[in-house]
Enzyme design. Structure first.
Site, PDB file in Angstrom:
ATOM      1  N   GLU A 163       0.776  -1.247   0.000  1.00 35.13           N
ATOM      2  CA  GLU A 163       0.000   0.000   0.000  1.00 35.13           C
ATOM      3  C   GLU A 163       0.808   1.298   0.000  1.00 35.13           C
ATOM      4  OE1 GLU A 163      -2.966  -0.273   3.094  1.00 35.13           O
ATOM      5  OE2 GLU A 163      -4.131  -1.735   1.939  1.00 35.13           O
ATOM      6  N   GLU A 275      -5.493  -7.989  -0.393  1.00 34.13           N
ATOM      7  CA  GLU A 275      -6.267  -7.811   0.837  1.00 34.13           C
ATOM      8  C   GLU A 275      -7.729  -7.564   0.508  1.00 34.13           C
ATOM      9  OE1 GLU A 275      -4.898  -4.875   3.576  1.00 34.13           O
ATOM     10  OE2 GLU A 275      -2.787  -5.505   3.455  1.00 34.13           O
TER      11      GLU A 275
END
Length: 340
Positions: A163, A275
């Protein structure tokens, strides 16, 4: 997708296997994140106080559900305490112990540098590419990690960064990712490299923030692009409010996955959802999860649920069993062993 039989090693993997000759993934297995090594505000912190690693029992549970891939988050600061220096011997031992234990069970591993494109220096989180954390240093770390893991046959890919977000310039993450790819290929010419996207790896925002990643150069032509999807209104995965207040629907996951999946198809690229997760407090979230996983499976995109691991406690997204009882989300997760 059916399991593929190789002449060596994971010949009986349930849904995923890799051949030693190529180290390329030959299937698209679903699985879970086994978190714990990324835990702790105190970085680097103390092992088994601030952070931990998954156990053999955790791996056994994953295998018992027919899942054959784990994403294994770790922190750069713990793996390489001093920039440019050797990897920490004790941390390497803990890290590779999990990878080897997974191999014994026929489970593939995606090591994931869980650093958000930052490194903690003297108590301050600094963006990679800043003066004190130059790009060359994260590339150096990944060269060492690739050299460590290149002969392990159950590495599904190298997850180079979790991320990235709020980067100082439009091409900042592209430049960093390219440097890491080049550095890894100096040590390992074959294993897949898994590249997360900018803006928290958002699948929904992928074409705008991460569309330029299609121009990355990999001599092995073995990149997999990693997006993330959560179903609450702000896509953060915090799920602070009820299903209604989060404005969720049964189709929310599909809607958020579509921009990423369409981008993959338009550019003939491989993708992965690293995710996704839902709370355990309303069965409607399970419907949304199920519909998204069905959509991903039909489009050949696999993923890993967030999350399992030994220290989750009552975390409402966790699929770690409590008192030996499965969490409700696992009924959905275990229905998707691989993408088609």
């Amino acid at each position: 997708m059916k399991g593929i039989i190789c002449s060596v090693f994971l010949t009986v993997a349930i849904n995923g296997a890799i051949c030693a000759q190529t180290s390329k993934p030959l299937s698209a297995p679903f699985g879970v994140n086994l978190a714990g090594a990324d835990f702790g505000a105190n970085v680097p912190g103390v092992f088994n106080k601030d952070y931990t690693y998954p156990t053999g029992a955790d791996l056994d549970y994953v295998k018992s559900k027919g899942l054959t891939l784990i994403r294994l988050p770790f922190l750069w600061e713990r793996m390489q305490p001093v920039l440019g220096e050797s990897l920490d011997a004790k941390e390497v031992e803990r890290f590779t112990e999990v990878i080897d234990a997974a191999a014994e069970r026929g489970i593939l591993v995606l090591p994931d540098m869980h650093n958000y494109c930052r490194r903690k220096v003297e108590g301050e989180w600094l963006i990679i590419g800043s003066e004190r954390v130059p790009v060359e240093q994260v590339a150096n770390a990944w060269a060492k990690i690739a050299d460590l893991l290149k002969d392990k046959k159950n590495i599904w890919g190298y997850g180079i960064m979790n991320e990235p977000h709020d980067m100082p310039a439009e091409n900042s993450w592209f430049t960093i990712a390219q440097a890491i790819i080049t550095s890894i290929r100096s040590k390992d010419s074959k294993t897949a490299i898994v590249v997360g996207g900018d803006s928290w790896s958002s699948a929904e925002r992928w074409p705008y923030y991460s569309g330029n990643l299609k121009n990355l150069n990999d001599p092995a032509n073995n990149l997999i692009f990693e997006a993330h999807i959560y179903f609450d209104e702000n896509s953060s995965g915090s799920y602070k409010y009820s299903y209604e207040k989060e404005r969720a629907t049964a189709e929310t996951g599909i809607v958020r996955a579509m921009p990423f999946v369409k981008w993959l198809k338009a550019n003939n690229l491989k993708g992965f959802i690293g995710e996704y997760g839902v709370p355990d407090n309303d069965p409607r979230w399970l419907v949304t999860l199920d519909k998204m996983l069905d959509y991903l499976q039909k489009n050949g995109v696999n993923g890993t649920y967030w999350a399992a691991g030994p220290w989750w406690g009552d975390y409402h997204l966790a699929v770690q069993p409590k008192n030996g009882i499965d969490r409700p989300q696992m009924k959905v997760v275990s229905r998707y062993p691989s993408a088609k």
